[in-house]
Design an enzyme around this catalytic site. Structure first.
Site, short mmCIF file in Angstrom:
data_model
loop_
_atom_site.label_atom_id
_atom_site.label_comp_id
_atom_site.label_asym_id
_atom_site.label_seq_id
_atom_site.Cartn_x
_atom_site.Cartn_y
_atom_site.Cartn_z
N GLU A 156 -46.36 32.52 35.94
CA GLU A 156 -45.31 32.19 34.99
C GLU A 156 -44.19 31.43 35.69
O GLU A 156 -43.92 31.65 36.86
CB GLU A 156 -44.77 33.47 34.34
CG GLU A 156 -45.81 34.09 33.44
CD GLU A 156 -45.37 35.38 32.77
OE1 GLU A 156 -45.75 35.59 31.61
OE2 GLU A 156 -44.65 36.18 33.39
N CYS A 181 -37.06 28.37 37.29
CA CYS A 181 -37.38 29.53 38.12
C CYS A 181 -38.89 29.51 38.35
O CYS A 181 -39.66 29.61 37.40
CB CYS A 181 -36.96 30.81 37.39
SG CYS A 181 -37.41 32.32 38.26
N CYS A 190 -47.48 39.86 43.78
CA CYS A 190 -46.57 40.03 44.91
C CYS A 190 -46.98 41.29 45.66
O CYS A 190 -47.42 42.27 45.07
CB CYS A 190 -45.13 40.20 44.40
SG CYS A 190 -43.88 40.27 45.71
N CYS A 202 -41.71 46.32 45.00
CA CYS A 202 -40.41 46.91 44.71
C CYS A 202 -40.55 47.75 43.45
O CYS A 202 -41.21 47.35 42.49
CB CYS A 202 -39.35 45.82 44.54
SG CYS A 202 -39.16 44.84 46.05
N CYS A 254 -39.75 46.45 39.78
CA CYS A 254 -40.18 45.09 39.42
C CYS A 254 -41.59 45.10 38.85
O CYS A 254 -42.51 45.66 39.45
CB CYS A 254 -40.13 44.20 40.66
SG CYS A 254 -40.66 42.50 40.34
N GLY A 311 -43.64 36.62 43.15
CA GLY A 311 -43.97 36.46 44.56
C GLY A 311 -42.77 36.49 45.48
O GLY A 311 -41.62 36.41 45.07
N GLU A 312 -43.09 36.64 46.77
CA GLU A 312 -42.08 36.67 47.82
C GLU A 312 -42.23 35.37 48.62
O GLU A 312 -43.20 35.21 49.37
CB GLU A 312 -42.30 37.92 48.68
CG GLU A 312 -41.59 37.94 50.02
CD GLU A 312 -40.09 37.67 49.93
OE1 GLU A 312 -39.39 38.28 49.10
OE2 GLU A 312 -39.62 36.82 50.72
N SER A 349 -35.00 33.16 47.23
CA SER A 349 -34.63 34.57 47.17
C SER A 349 -35.69 35.39 47.91
O SER A 349 -36.88 35.24 47.67
CB SER A 349 -34.57 35.01 45.70
OG SER A 349 -34.25 36.38 45.62
N SER A 358 -32.34 39.93 48.38
CA SER A 358 -32.44 41.04 47.43
C SER A 358 -32.12 42.32 48.17
O SER A 358 -32.96 42.89 48.85
CB SER A 358 -33.86 41.09 46.84
OG SER A 358 -34.05 40.03 45.94
N LEU A 359 -30.88 42.76 48.05
CA LEU A 359 -30.42 43.90 48.85
C LEU A 359 -30.60 45.22 48.08
O LEU A 359 -31.25 46.13 48.57
CB LEU A 359 -28.97 43.69 49.27
CG LEU A 359 -28.44 44.66 50.32
CD1 LEU A 359 -29.19 44.53 51.63
CD2 LEU A 359 -26.94 44.45 50.55
N HIS A 360 -29.96 45.35 46.95
CA HIS A 360 -30.16 46.46 46.00
C HIS A 360 -29.62 47.82 46.42
O HIS A 360 -29.61 48.74 45.59
CB HIS A 360 -31.64 46.64 45.63
CG HIS A 360 -32.34 45.39 45.23
ND1 HIS A 360 -31.76 44.44 44.42
CD2 HIS A 360 -33.57 44.89 45.55
CE1 HIS A 360 -32.60 43.44 44.23
NE2 HIS A 360 -33.70 43.68 44.92
N ASN A 411 -33.40 45.06 34.15
CA ASN A 411 -34.16 44.75 32.94
C ASN A 411 -35.24 45.81 32.84
O ASN A 411 -36.21 45.78 33.58
CB ASN A 411 -34.75 43.34 33.04
CG ASN A 411 -33.66 42.29 33.06
OD1 ASN A 411 -32.77 42.28 32.22
ND2 ASN A 411 -33.70 41.42 34.06
N CYS A 452 -35.50 38.53 35.05
CA CYS A 452 -35.82 38.95 36.42
C CYS A 452 -36.70 40.18 36.42
O CYS A 452 -36.41 41.16 35.75
CB CYS A 452 -34.55 39.30 37.19
SG CYS A 452 -33.40 37.96 37.30
#
Ligand code: SAH
Length: 362
Positions: free
Chosen positions: A96, A109, A116, A120, A123, A165-166, A197, A220-222, A296, A339
């Site tokens: 996508e 995007c 991935c 996480c 996600c 993906g990363e 990212s 991406s810290l979180h 989300n 996201c």
């Protein structure tokens, strides 16, 4: 991936390599640039339509060179103007890519992998696991297809590598894609318009710091502590918070640029005032800005979105400590384009995927 009778897939090479490949195949060197302009500036992928080439040349190019391009399988438009494209690759795998208008400029995007490996916990893409890396041609192909479909090949736009993906887990193809996108004879996307990212794959992050073409960086810290981050981002057990922050301090930023720290807010997990204060302390001395992303939510994701008051309070604590902070608007949530909501249902669905499919009516 091209048919065996097509020794060259045009979209997989940078222009200098294309020029060399053309010479090897018996075409004049400058033809590579001519075709490059057709493909990237005009969105033309059929040699038949390249009207400034002679008929015999078009024929022999068509017989030798493939221009592999993702197919649009489905296109969904959100009430807020966001559009999600479901694309099929040459081997039938699907990915996508999302068009986000006015953010303040136009943004694509794009994905860097099918699925991935990072897993996480909040996600949806992470639930797919890694199916395979995308090639540079497939990464750029998303931009070509979206810009073509939206009539934006001649316009300026931003690119965020924030789809599936990363990107640093597919380092070489991602960097090659950035070089192809940057080519002045093609889409000419300046690296200043690209944001990569990452969840913080340290060795690759160090390598990125030495690249001639360097995109903006988002981490991406979180969570400000290893205890919480380790729960959310499995990779944190390998590369912890302080190592990532140290690497960010060393990262060779251009003048006036800053690293974005993305922080998904999860109710009761990482959204307390103490978390905000700890985050503010952690980022002191880092040229940074914080982008808060209220979760989300989705079926199969074991977390909830905090209230708007909690989000505001968190943001305020950072702002009071002189950090630049923004709250990411969730665009396209109604079409599951926001996201962490990008997921492609394969023939075998995980329970989470089935639930998500039911809930969103796909
Ligand atoms: N793998 C890279 C690129 C993905 S970017 C990375 O992790 O940075 C996608 C961004 O959306 C990341 O910051 C990710 O943490 C965030 N995200 C993932 N799932 C989300 C969700 N359910 N709600 C909000 N943001 C999410």
């Amino acid at each position: 991936m091209q048919p065996p009778d097509h020794p060259l897939d045009f979209v997989e090479l940078e222009r200098s390599d294309l020029e060399a490949a053309f010479v090897q195949l018996g075409f004049e060197r400058f033809r590579a640039r001519q075709v490059f302009r057709w493909v990237y500036r005009r969105g033309v992928t059929s040699f038949d339509a390249m009207t400034d080439l002679s008929q015999p040349l078009r024929k022999s190019l068509a017989a030798t060179v493939a221009v592999t391009t993702p197919h649009v399988i489905q296109r969904e438009r959100s009430a807020d103007g966001t559009e999600k494209f479901l694309l099929e690759l040459d081997d039938g795998k699907q990915i996508e890519a999302v068009f986000i208008p006015d953010t303040p400029s136009m943004t694509f995007c794009v994905s860097t992998q099918v699925g991935c490996a990072m897993a996480c916990r909040f996600c949806l893409t992470g639930k797919m696991g890694l199916i395979r890396n995308l090639t540079a041609g497939e990464i750029v192909g998303q931009v070509r297809v979206l810009a073509g479909a939206l009539g934006m090949l001649e316009r300026r736009f931003n690119i965020v590598l924030m789809g599936m993906g990363e990107p640093l887990h597919n380092y070489d193809e991602t960097m090659k894609a950035l070089r192809i996108l940057n080519d002045e004879h093609g889409l000419a996307v300046s690296p200043r318009r690209v944001t990569l990212s990452t969840v913080g794959l340290l060795p690759a992050l160090e390598r990125l710091g030495r690249e001639p073409i360097m995109p903006n960086l988002a981490i991406s810290l979180h969570a400000p502590s290893d205890a919480t981050r380790g729960e959310l981002v499995p990779l944190n057990r390998k590369y912890g918070v302080s190592e990532i922050i140290e690497a960010c301090k060393r990262f060779p930023l251009k003048r006036r640029s800053r690293i974005t720290f993305e922080y998904v807010l999860l109710a009761g997990v990482n959204d307390s005032p103490e978390d905000a204060r700890e985050l503010a302390r952690l980022l002191t001395g880092v040229k940074s800005k914080v982008n808060l992303i209220p979760l989300n939510a989705a079926p199969g994701i074991p977390y909830e979105r905090p209230t708007d008051e909690t989000v505001d309070r968190f943001a305020q604590i950072l702002a009071d400590r002189h950090h630049t902070v923004s709250v990411r608007k969730s665009r396209g949530r109604d079409i599951r384009a926001a996201c962490g909501q990008l997921i492609v249902e394969g023939p075998r669905r995980s329970p989470a995927q089935t639930l998500a499919t039911l809930a969103f009516g796909h």
